[in-house]
Design a protein around this motif. Structure first.
Motif, PDB file in Angstrom:
ATOM      1  N   PHE A 142       0.843  -1.198   0.000  1.00  0.00           N
ATOM      2  CA  PHE A 142       0.000   0.000   0.000  1.00  0.00           C
ATOM      3  C   PHE A 142       0.875   1.244   0.000  1.00  0.00           C
ATOM      4  O   PHE A 142       1.721   1.417   0.894  1.00  0.00           O
ATOM      5  N   PRO A 143       0.682   2.147  -0.953  1.00  0.00           N
ATOM      6  CA  PRO A 143       1.558   3.314  -1.042  1.00  0.00           C
ATOM      7  C   PRO A 143       1.410   4.288   0.112  1.00  0.00           C
ATOM      8  O   PRO A 143       2.343   5.017   0.431  1.00  0.00           O
ATOM      9  N   ASN A 144       0.221   4.277   0.762  1.00  0.00           N
ATOM     10  CA  ASN A 144      -0.051   5.263   1.812  1.00  0.00           C
ATOM     11  C   ASN A 144       0.051   4.689   3.220  1.00  0.00           C
ATOM     12  O   ASN A 144      -0.418   5.296   4.178  1.00  0.00           O
ATOM     13  N   ALA A 183      13.322  -2.620   9.480  1.00  0.00           N
ATOM     14  CA  ALA A 183      13.417  -1.846  10.720  1.00  0.00           C
ATOM     15  C   ALA A 183      13.982  -0.463  10.434  1.00  0.00           C
ATOM     16  O   ALA A 183      13.524   0.549  10.987  1.00  0.00           O
ATOM     17  N   GLU A 184      14.980  -0.405   9.538  1.00  0.00           N
ATOM     18  CA  GLU A 184      15.575   0.879   9.173  1.00  0.00           C
ATOM     19  C   GLU A 184      14.581   1.764   8.423  1.00  0.00           C
ATOM     20  O   GLU A 184      14.655   2.993   8.501  1.00  0.00           O
ATOM     21  N   ARG A 185      13.656   1.147   7.725  1.00  0.00           N
ATOM     22  CA  ARG A 185      12.697   1.887   6.898  1.00  0.00           C
ATOM     23  C   ARG A 185      11.302   1.899   7.505  1.00  0.00           C
ATOM     24  O   ARG A 185      10.318   2.174   6.801  1.00  0.00           O
ATOM     25  N   ALA A 186      11.185   1.664   8.790  1.00  0.00           N
ATOM     26  CA  ALA A 186       9.891   1.470   9.441  1.00  0.00           C
ATOM     27  C   ALA A 186       8.924   2.626   9.208  1.00  0.00           C
ATOM     28  O   ALA A 186       7.715   2.430   9.116  1.00  0.00           O
ATOM     29  N   GLY A 187       9.444   3.847   9.124  1.00  0.00           N
ATOM     30  CA  GLY A 187       8.577   5.003   8.961  1.00  0.00           C
ATOM     31  C   GLY A 187       8.332   5.414   7.526  1.00  0.00           C
ATOM     32  O   GLY A 187       7.613   6.382   7.272  1.00  0.00           O
ATOM     33  N   HIS A 188       8.895   4.683   6.575  1.00  0.00           N
ATOM     34  CA  HIS A 188       8.730   5.017   5.166  1.00  0.00           C
ATOM     35  C   HIS A 188       7.443   4.426   4.595  1.00  0.00           C
ATOM     36  O   HIS A 188       7.029   3.333   4.976  1.00  0.00           O
ATOM     37  N   MET A 189       6.838   5.179   3.667  1.00  0.00           N
ATOM     38  CA  MET A 189       5.634   4.695   3.001  1.00  0.00           C
ATOM     39  C   MET A 189       5.986   3.584   2.006  1.00  0.00           C
ATOM     40  O   MET A 189       7.124   3.471   1.550  1.00  0.00           O
ATOM     41  N   GLY A 190       4.968   2.800   1.675  1.00  0.00           N
ATOM     42  CA  GLY A 190       5.177   1.702   0.752  1.00  0.00           C
ATOM     43  C   GLY A 190       5.738   2.130  -0.579  1.00  0.00           C
ATOM     44  O   GLY A 190       6.550   1.409  -1.187  1.00  0.00           O
ATOM     45  N   ASN A 191       5.330   3.310  -1.068  1.00  0.00           N
ATOM     46  CA  ASN A 191       5.810   3.776  -2.375  1.00  0.00           C
ATOM     47  C   ASN A 191       7.180   4.443  -2.300  1.00  0.00           C
ATOM     48  O   ASN A 191       7.697   4.906  -3.319  1.00  0.00           O
ATOM     49  N   GLN A 192       7.762   4.486  -1.107  1.00  0.00           N
ATOM     50  CA  GLN A 192       9.103   5.036  -0.946  1.00  0.00           C
ATOM     51  C   GLN A 192      10.171   3.944  -0.872  1.00  0.00           C
ATOM     52  O   GLN A 192      11.348   4.252  -0.712  1.00  0.00           O
ATOM     53  N   LEU A 193       9.754   2.704  -1.015  1.00  0.00           N
ATOM     54  CA  LEU A 193      10.671   1.573  -0.904  1.00  0.00           C
ATOM     55  C   LEU A 193      11.141   1.117  -2.279  1.00  0.00           C
ATOM     56  O   LEU A 193      10.430   1.256  -3.272  1.00  0.00           O
ATOM     57  N   SER A 194      12.317   0.535  -2.301  1.00  0.00           N
ATOM     58  CA  SER A 194      12.800  -0.083  -3.534  1.00  0.00           C
ATOM     59  C   SER A 194      12.021  -1.364  -3.787  1.00  0.00           C
ATOM     60  O   SER A 194      11.285  -1.862  -2.919  1.00  0.00           O
ATOM     61  N   GLY A 195      12.187  -1.941  -4.980  1.00  0.00           N
ATOM     62  CA  GLY A 195      11.495  -3.184  -5.295  1.00  0.00           C
ATOM     63  C   GLY A 195      11.872  -4.304  -4.344  1.00  0.00           C
ATOM     64  O   GLY A 195      11.018  -5.081  -3.902  1.00  0.00           O
ATOM     65  N   GLY A 196      13.149  -4.398  -4.000  1.00  0.00           N
ATOM     66  CA  GLY A 196      13.585  -5.418  -3.059  1.00  0.00           C
ATOM     67  C   GLY A 196      13.009  -5.219  -1.674  1.00  0.00           C
ATOM     68  O   GLY A 196      12.606  -6.181  -0.998  1.00  0.00           O
ATOM     69  N   GLU A 197      12.958  -3.973  -1.229  1.00  0.00           N
ATOM     70  CA  GLU A 197      12.381  -3.678   0.083  1.00  0.00           C
ATOM     71  C   GLU A 197      10.888  -3.981   0.096  1.00  0.00           C
ATOM     72  O   GLU A 197      10.353  -4.487   1.093  1.00  0.00           O
ATOM     73  N   GLN A 198      10.208  -3.698  -1.007  1.00  0.00           N
ATOM     74  CA  GLN A 198       8.792  -4.022  -1.090  1.00  0.00           C
ATOM     75  C   GLN A 198       8.561  -5.528  -1.021  1.00  0.00           C
ATOM     76  O   GLN A 198       7.591  -5.991  -0.405  1.00  0.00           O
ATOM     77  N   GLN A 199       9.450  -6.303  -1.642  1.00  0.00           N
ATOM     78  CA  GLN A 199       9.297  -7.753  -1.574  1.00  0.00           C
ATOM     79  C   GLN A 199       9.521  -8.255  -0.148  1.00  0.00           C
ATOM     80  O   GLN A 199       8.799  -9.131   0.327  1.00  0.00           O
ATOM     81  N   MET A 200      10.517  -7.708   0.523  1.00  0.00           N
ATOM     82  CA  MET A 200      10.720  -8.060   1.930  1.00  0.00           C
ATOM     83  C   MET A 200       9.478  -7.720   2.745  1.00  0.00           C
ATOM     84  O   MET A 200       9.037  -8.502   3.594  1.00  0.00           O
ATOM     85  N   LEU A 201       8.894  -6.557   2.473  1.00  0.00           N
ATOM     86  CA  LEU A 201       7.708  -6.123   3.199  1.00  0.00           C
ATOM     87  C   LEU A 201       6.530  -7.044   2.900  1.00  0.00           C
ATOM     88  O   LEU A 201       5.758  -7.395   3.811  1.00  0.00           O
ATOM     89  N   ALA A 202       6.380  -7.452   1.653  1.00  0.00           N
ATOM     90  CA  ALA A 202       5.271  -8.335   1.294  1.00  0.00           C
ATOM     91  C   ALA A 202       5.391  -9.681   2.005  1.00  0.00           C
ATOM     92  O   ALA A 202       4.389 -10.248   2.464  1.00  0.00           O
TER      93      ALA A 202
END
Length: 237
Positions: free
Chosen positions: A92-94, A128-147
């Motif tokens: 989710f981007p928001n 953990a380092e990106r905990a406060g970042h929005m979904g659309n602020q992540l790289s593709g790899g970070e988004q996959q980790m998040l998913a």
């Protein structure tokens, strides 16, 4: 052998008048990793859609822990303990990373060691380092980790990954494979779709190859490793 966690019999499904799956029979045992293989367009994603309630069967039966689920809604199937890491990640981007991980958290399945926020951050320190970042602020790899972490936050009995490392840089792919190996060691039942067969051989207990919506071959990773002609016949581009 124990009763299968997931049992599929005679699965037939498609879109309108176009039939895609033709009589699939397969099981997934508790704690097992099953790899679903095949070229693009052979029915892998359609199979996954039927398992998670995104596509109704035309014929056949799906049982989860002995319970029929082929007529259940997607949310009901999720509540039983089936979680998907979808192709394309669909973060989710928001929502922030932390919000993704607490919004879907659930321990209804009574697991002995539930996935807490701390455990998820330990699995993927980058989150953990990106905990406060929005979904659309992540790289593709970070988004996959998040998913993956988002799916684990539901403490699933069955984890399904559709194109687990598609489009990722090699270093990120290695991180995902490390994560999946750790989950296997912890007994996580998993169904995974990916094109990197050599990596799947090291991870999967069994492999199922689809060819035009039918099961063309199934067997252990050792058997598939020893029959490289199958790679050329069914998996080569």
């Amino acid at each position: 052998m124990s009763a299968p966690l997931l049992s599929c019999r005679g699965l037939e499904a498609g879109y309108g008048v176009s039939q895609v799956l033709f009589g699939l029979d397969f099981d997934i045992q508790p704690g097992e990793v099953l790899a679903l293989l095949g070229r693009n367009g052979m029915g892998k994603s359609t199979t996954i859609k039927t398992l998670v309630g995104g596509l109704r069967l035309q014929r056949g039966e799906i049982r989860f822990d002995g319970r029929p689920i082929h007529a259940a809604s997607a949310d009901a199937i999720a509540r039983l303990g089936v979680a998907i890491v979808p192709e394309g990640r669909q973060c989710f981007p928001n929502l922030t990373v932390r919000e993704h991980l607490i919004a879907f958290a659930d321990t209804r399945n009574g697991v002995a060691e539930p996935w807490t926020l701390a455990r998820l951050y330990a699995l993927f320190p980058r989150l953990a380092e990106r905990a406060g970042h929005m979904g659309n602020q992540l790289s593709g790899g970070e988004q996959q980790m998040l998913a993956i972490a988002r799916a684990l936050s539901t403490n699933p009995r069955l984890l399904i990954l559709d194109e687990a490392t598609e489009g990722l840089a090699p270093v990120i792919r290695d991180e995902i494979w490390r994560c999946l190996a750790l989950l296997k060691a912890q007994g996580q039942t998993t169904l995974v779709v990916d094109k990197y067969v050599d990596k799947l051989l090291a991870l999967a207990d069994r492999n199922l190859i689809l060819e035009r919506g039918r099961i063309a071959w199934q067997g252990s990773s050792a058997e598939l490793d020893g029959q490289r002609a199958l790679w050329t016949r069914y998996l080569g581009v």
